[in-house]
Design a protein around this motif. Structure first.
Motif, mmCIF file in Angstrom:
data_model
loop_
_atom_site.group_PDB
_atom_site.id
_atom_site.type_symbol
_atom_site.label_atom_id
_atom_site.label_comp_id
_atom_site.label_asym_id
_atom_site.label_seq_id
_atom_site.Cartn_x
_atom_site.Cartn_y
_atom_site.Cartn_z
ATOM 1 N N HIS A 110 -6.729 5.705 -8.715
ATOM 2 C CA HIS A 110 -5.689 4.686 -8.505
ATOM 3 C C HIS A 110 -6.063 3.347 -9.172
ATOM 4 O O HIS A 110 -5.210 2.641 -9.709
ATOM 5 C CB HIS A 110 -5.528 4.510 -6.987
ATOM 6 C CG HIS A 110 -4.510 3.525 -6.571
ATOM 7 N ND1 HIS A 110 -3.167 3.815 -6.514
ATOM 8 C CD2 HIS A 110 -4.624 2.233 -6.170
ATOM 9 C CE1 HIS A 110 -2.508 2.749 -6.098
ATOM 10 N NE2 HIS A 110 -3.369 1.774 -5.883
ATOM 11 N N HIS A 114 -4.103 0.828 -11.926
ATOM 12 C CA HIS A 114 -3.864 -0.623 -11.842
ATOM 13 C C HIS A 114 -4.420 -1.348 -13.072
ATOM 14 O O HIS A 114 -3.785 -2.240 -13.626
ATOM 15 C CB HIS A 114 -4.535 -1.197 -10.593
ATOM 16 C CG HIS A 114 -3.685 -1.119 -9.357
ATOM 17 N ND1 HIS A 114 -2.427 -1.665 -9.269
ATOM 18 C CD2 HIS A 114 -3.934 -0.575 -8.136
ATOM 19 C CE1 HIS A 114 -1.935 -1.462 -8.057
ATOM 20 N NE2 HIS A 114 -2.829 -0.802 -7.344
ATOM 21 N N SER A 138 -5.093 -6.510 -4.358
ATOM 22 C CA SER A 138 -3.931 -5.968 -3.649
ATOM 23 C C SER A 138 -4.208 -5.979 -2.154
ATOM 24 O O SER A 138 -5.165 -6.598 -1.686
ATOM 25 C CB SER A 138 -3.647 -4.549 -4.140
ATOM 26 O OG SER A 138 -4.639 -3.670 -3.661
ATOM 27 N N HIS A 141 -7.356 -3.428 -2.146
ATOM 28 C CA HIS A 141 -8.521 -3.587 -3.028
ATOM 29 C C HIS A 141 -8.662 -5.014 -3.521
ATOM 30 O O HIS A 141 -7.675 -5.691 -3.755
ATOM 31 C CB HIS A 141 -8.388 -2.690 -4.267
ATOM 32 C CG HIS A 141 -7.820 -1.356 -3.974
ATOM 33 N ND1 HIS A 141 -8.565 -0.355 -3.414
ATOM 34 C CD2 HIS A 141 -6.567 -0.875 -4.103
ATOM 35 C CE1 HIS A 141 -7.793 0.698 -3.223
ATOM 36 N NE2 HIS A 141 -6.576 0.411 -3.631
ATOM 37 N N ASP A 302 1.967 -1.062 -6.241
ATOM 38 C CA ASP A 302 1.767 0.381 -6.402
ATOM 39 C C ASP A 302 2.993 1.051 -7.021
ATOM 40 O O ASP A 302 4.119 0.794 -6.607
ATOM 41 C CB ASP A 302 1.450 1.007 -5.048
ATOM 42 C CG ASP A 302 0.025 0.695 -4.621
ATOM 43 O OD1 ASP A 302 -0.738 0.156 -5.451
ATOM 44 O OD2 ASP A 302 -0.322 0.988 -3.471
HETATM 45 ZN ZN ZN Z 1 -2.822 -0.187 -5.324
#
Ligand code: ZN
Ligand code: KG4
Length: 339
Positions: A110, A114, A138, A141, A302
């Motif tokens: 993931h 990003h 985010s 994260h 996302d």
């Molecule tokens: Zn994310």
């Protein structure tokens, strides 16, 4: 090559179709309304809603792109990091389609999605050039990554406690502002004085590029005491706490830019939408001769387009992760910088 991307790592069910590097459709079904009353993502509710939403979202992406399922050459799906119950939903659906259609499947990190998302704003023949520093901020994260080339990433630092989006969300919850908190604080802060209240900035060791937001949270809790703030307008408190969070992100990123000597910075993740962060980071970059890029907001949060984009070259190279690949709640990206 036509790639179906699937992303269900947290609370957004997303699907996208990418053909020869060009995005044909990207559909995201947000669960903000589901988790709002709880002031944060409830993992069990998130996975249940993915079960409900993932197939309609895939159908919607196929319809919007004008692509029929048999035309899909491969599937890119998020493997982790994320909520394991949520990841499993997307991964299981992806495996089912791959098995039924006899197409290869690649499981994508993931965070790589990003990092590469800024390329979605550019024509396929002119992707984001390497190397660059990626600041990923985010709700799940906060990390700094040196992207040397496709697939070659080094993690310079990450948060030791909360993600910065989580810090925004928890601050908003303490202030009774609802969820998600980042956009509300961003809006309120525009009218406020960022110097009204001095919240502490965590200072970490030199040469380390980690983040920490727990001290900030404690300070805010102490400041608020048992009641709503007194003496300062809510907008002043919002502007001040936002300034503290932005300061921590900018200071550490500036140090990382100096240490890596790269000329390009990409800021991604939901918090990249923050107006103050955009202004401050752009100014800091300009002072160092660094180009600062923010992906289009729809590619910052996302989405499955970034997953399809990250997986497409691997599918084109004939890779297939097989049907036994597992979801990983904590999937690190690349190596540790300096090691
Ligand atoms: Zn994310
Ligand atoms: O990338 P994202 O949609 O989902 C995750 O992967 O977590 O990020 C959501 C996070 C939330 O914590 C939200 O409060 C924060 O991004 N956020 C913002 C802003 N817009 C969203 N934080 C600060 N300022 C904003 N304008």
């Amino acid at each position: 090559m036509t790639v179906l991307g699937i992303e269900t790592s947290c609370d957004d069910s997303a699907a996208a179709v990418l053909r020869d590097g060009r995005l044909l459709a990207s559909i995201v079904s947000s669960q903000d309304a589901v988790h709002g009353p709880y002031g944060g993502v409830v993992p069990e509710l998130a996975s249940r809603h993915h079960v409900r939403n993932v197939l309609p979202v895939i159908d919607a992406a196929l319809t919007a792109s004008g692509i029929a399922l048999p035309e899909i050459d491969g599937i890119a799906v998020t493997r982790g990091p994320g909520l394991v119950g949520s990841l499993l939903v997307g991964l299981t659906v992806a495996k089912g389609i791959a098995l039924r259609r006899r197409v290869p499947l690649v499981a994508v990190n993931h965070l790589e999605g990003h990092l590469l998302a800024a390329s979605l704003d550019r024509p396929p023949e002119d992707p984001l050039p390497f190397p660059f520093l990626g600041l990923l901020v985010s709700g799940g994260h906060s990390g700094l990554y040196l992207a040397r080339s496709r697939g070659d990433y080094a993690c310079l630092g990450r948060t030791r406690d909360d993600a910065v989006g989580e810090a925004f969300d928890k601050a908003a919850k303490m202030l009774g502002l609802g969820y998600p908190g980042g956009p509300v604080i961003d809006r309120l802060a525009r009218e406020g004085d960022p110097a009204a209240v001095r919240f502490p900035r965590a200072t970490l060791k030199r040469g380390r590029f980690d983040f920490s937001f727990s001290g900030f949270k404690t300070a805010l809790r102490q400041y608020l005491g048992d009641d709503r703030p007194t003496g300062h307008a809510l907008s002043d408190v919002a502007a001040s706490l936002q300034e503290a969070l932005v300061d921590m992100l900018v200071d550490t990123t500036v140090e990382a830019l100096a240490a890596t000597a790269v000329e390009r910075l990409v800021v991604s993740g939901g918090v990249a939408a923050n107006r103050r962060l955009r202004v401050r980071m752009t100014e800091a970059g300009a002072a160092m001769g660094v180009e600062v890029l923010f992906p289009n907001p729809r590619f910052c949060t996302d989405n499955a387009a970034m997953i399809a984009l990250a997986g497409a070259p691997r599918l084109a190279a004939g890779e297939h992760d097989g049907l036994h690949v597992n979801a990983e709640a904590d999937l690190p990206l690349g190596t540790r910088w300096g090691s």
